[in-house]
Design an enzyme around this catalytic site. Structure first.
Site, PDB file in Angstrom:
ATOM      1  N   TYR A 164       0.823  -1.214   0.000  1.00 14.69           N
ATOM      2  CA  TYR A 164       0.000   0.000   0.000  1.00 14.69           C
ATOM      3  C   TYR A 164       0.854   1.260   0.000  1.00 14.69           C
ATOM      4  CZ  TYR A 164      -4.461  -2.360   0.447  1.00 14.69           C
ATOM      5  OH  TYR A 164      -5.580  -3.115   0.188  1.00 14.69           O
ATOM      6  N   GLU A 171      -8.683  -7.088   4.819  1.00 15.71           N
ATOM      7  CA  GLU A 171      -7.893  -8.159   4.201  1.00 15.71           C
ATOM      8  C   GLU A 171      -7.258  -9.070   5.242  1.00 15.71           C
ATOM      9  OE1 GLU A 171      -5.359  -5.902   1.618  1.00 15.71           O
ATOM     10  OE2 GLU A 171      -7.093  -5.225   0.442  1.00 15.71           O
ATOM     11  N   ARG A 231      -5.001 -15.190 -12.565  1.00 13.34           N
ATOM     12  CA  ARG A 231      -6.345 -15.159 -13.156  1.00 13.34           C
ATOM     13  C   ARG A 231      -7.287 -15.922 -12.231  1.00 13.34           C
ATOM     14  NH1 ARG A 231      -8.482 -11.839 -17.136  1.00 13.34           N
ATOM     15  NH2 ARG A 231     -10.109 -12.890 -18.311  1.00 13.34           N
ATOM     16  N   GLN A 232      -8.497 -15.414 -12.050  1.00 10.09           N
ATOM     17  CA  GLN A 232      -9.464 -16.074 -11.175  1.00 10.09           C
ATOM     18  C   GLN A 232     -10.322 -17.069 -11.958  1.00 10.09           C
ATOM     19  OE1 GLN A 232      -9.324 -12.361 -10.735  1.00 10.09           O
ATOM     20  NE2 GLN A 232      -7.751 -12.933  -9.243  1.00 10.09           N
ATOM     21  N   TYR A 233     -10.542 -18.237 -11.343  1.00  8.02           N
ATOM     22  CA  TYR A 233     -11.415 -19.255 -11.932  1.00  8.02           C
ATOM     23  C   TYR A 233     -12.316 -19.845 -10.845  1.00  8.02           C
ATOM     24  CZ  TYR A 233      -8.276 -19.049 -15.939  1.00  8.02           C
ATOM     25  OH  TYR A 233      -7.530 -18.613 -17.004  1.00  8.02           O
ATOM     26  N   GLY A 293     -20.062 -18.726 -17.171  1.00 10.02           N
ATOM     27  CA  GLY A 293     -20.970 -18.587 -16.035  1.00 10.02           C
ATOM     28  C   GLY A 293     -21.671 -19.882 -15.674  1.00 10.02           C
ATOM     29  N   PRO A 300     -19.976 -21.811 -11.949  1.00 10.14           N
ATOM     30  CA  PRO A 300     -20.513 -21.774 -10.584  1.00 10.14           C
ATOM     31  C   PRO A 300     -21.850 -22.485 -10.473  1.00 10.14           C
ATOM     32  CG  PRO A 300     -20.689 -19.608 -11.616  1.00 10.14           C
ATOM     33  CD  PRO A 300     -19.847 -20.450 -12.512  1.00 10.14           C
ATOM     34  N   THR A 353     -12.656  -7.283 -13.024  1.00 11.02           N
ATOM     35  CA  THR A 353     -11.815  -6.514 -12.119  1.00 11.02           C
ATOM     36  C   THR A 353     -12.356  -6.506 -10.706  1.00 11.02           C
ATOM     37  OG1 THR A 353     -12.992  -4.493 -12.706  1.00 11.02           O
ATOM     38  CG2 THR A 353     -11.046  -5.045 -13.979  1.00 11.02           C
TER      39      THR A 353
END
Length: 400
Positions: free
Chosen positions: A94, A136, A205-207, A276, A279, A396
């Site tokens: 930060y 966090e 990357r998010q999965y 999509g 999930p 994002t």
């Protein structure tokens, strides 16, 4: 913050509304040039498309508008903090962000950025950083509180690669250290990080975890290939499809996310399109395993039968539910089907109306942003309350 500092931050709201994206674009360029190691942290696809810059501009504007009562932003703060934790953002980073943000304010605003104004924004940023770091730290603590859990990155090995559709592959992942995996909630996701040899950079990357927790001693992600040439948007999916096979090692973050199926007895409607569907597959698996008597309607959207992601899993889990209905909308298919579940059309408001959906049900909706916008608007028009409609954007930190 002093009353004068609050007043100064609020005075920048009109400027942020008009020039916020210019400021955040300058900020990211400055920071990534000054601290190039952060290129391995931020997703280059979001940078290239301008999504990260817009998301940050919106967040900074919202913070300035609510500087007197930042508590109203806590849902958004938690969403951003969750994304941060999936890419292992730590408190010490930060300071780097703050240094470049304050310098960017000076450089973009020029003479309008007085020392007093910059000092006010320094105090505002310190306050926001403290809030985010606090949230966090609780998320990280929650990650490590579960059995077999971890914080930050952990190496996982691919033990099986399975072709799901012509452009979608599932990967079964187990800890490379031989340890176990934690339980997770249906709809949660992980971040996957690896070195992209074509670009010479590490990228996260998010999965979504595409299978319900507890069914196998592994984590499964299902990745749709995005063919955009050298566009960063498809960099990670192309890499996984081209180079990752059994035995490959990937860094993985702990399962997290707030787009999760709530355990209730009330009716539920699951609507998925494209990636999509992942999930939705996990949610159906959870329902089949834990509450098979719960009333469920599943609505899936794909170009044709060949491109229905995780179709086998979905069919198997639907068969285990005693009060389940399925509707499959194929936007580009012309094949004749005797199955009443299959409809060769797009999912429109008229099509939704003809399904006679239970307007008391909770709805979980995931797919491309334009698809979700249209479906949500249709559901609202049909009598669903906004609070009943839960959405997830693969991107994002922006929320629908």
């Amino acid at each position: 913050m002093t009353p004068r500092q609050i007043e100064l931050v609020k005075s920048t709201v009109p400027v942020l509304r008009e020039h916020g994206v210019a400021l955040t674009t300058h900020f990211y360029k400055r920071m990534l040039e000054g601290n190039p190691e952060l290129r391995n942290v931020f997703n280059t696809a979001h940078q290239a498309k301008g999504e990260q810059q817009k998301a940050l501009a919106m967040a900074v504007l919202a913070y300035a508008e609510n500087i007197e009562n930042p508590a109203v932003l806590m849902p958004a703060v938690k969403h951003i903090a969750t994304k941060h934790c999936t890419i292992d953002i730590r408190p010490e980073q930060y300071a780097i962000v703050g240094r470049h943000l304050l310098a960017s304010i000076r450089e973009v605003l020029g003479e309008a950025a007085s020392d007093e104004l910059v000092d006010a924004w320094a105090a505002a940023y310190a306050q926001l950083a403290e809030i985010l770091i606090g949230v966090e730290s609780k998320i990280y603590a929650g990650h490590t509180a579960r059995e077999n859990a971890w914080s930050g990155w952990r190496p996982f090995k691919v033990i099986e690669r399975r072709e799901e559709t012509p452009d979608t592959v599932s990967f079964e992942l187990v800890p490379a250290d031989g340890g176990g995996i934690p339980s997770y909630l249906p709809g949660q996701f992980i971040s996957v990080r690896t070195f992209l040899k074509d670009r010479g950079i590490v990228q996260p990357r998010q999965y979504t975890l595409s299978r319900a927790s507890g069914l196998k001693p592994s984590l499964r992600i299902t990745v749709k290939r995005i063919d955009n040439g050298m566009d960063p948007e498809g960099a990670m999916s192309s890499h996984l499809h081209r180079y990752v096979y059994d035995g490959s090692i990937l860094d993985v973050s702990a399962p997290t996310g707030d787009f999760v199926l709530e355990d209730k007895d009330t009716p539920v409607i699951l609507i998925g399109a494209g990636s999509g569907m992942t999930p939705m597959a996990a949610m159906l698996g959870h329902l089949a395993q834990n509450t098979p008597q719960r009333p469920v309607e599943f609505i899936g959207c794909a170009p044709d039968m060949q491109h229905v992601i995780l179709g086998m899993d979905i069919r198997e889990n639907m068969a285990k539910l005693s009060q389940a209905k399925a509707h499959l909308f194929l936007s580009k298919s012309t094949e004749t089907s005797q199955c009443p579940v299959v409809k060769n059309e797009r999912l429109t408001q008229k099509a939704l109306q003809e399904l006679h959906l239970n307007t008391a049900a909770d709805v979980y909706l995931c797919g491309p942003v334009t698809f979700m916008d249209k479906v949500k608007a249709s559901l609202l028009a049909l009598g669903f309350a906004s609070s009943q409609i839960h959405t997830e954007i693969f991107g994002t930190g922006m929320m629908a």
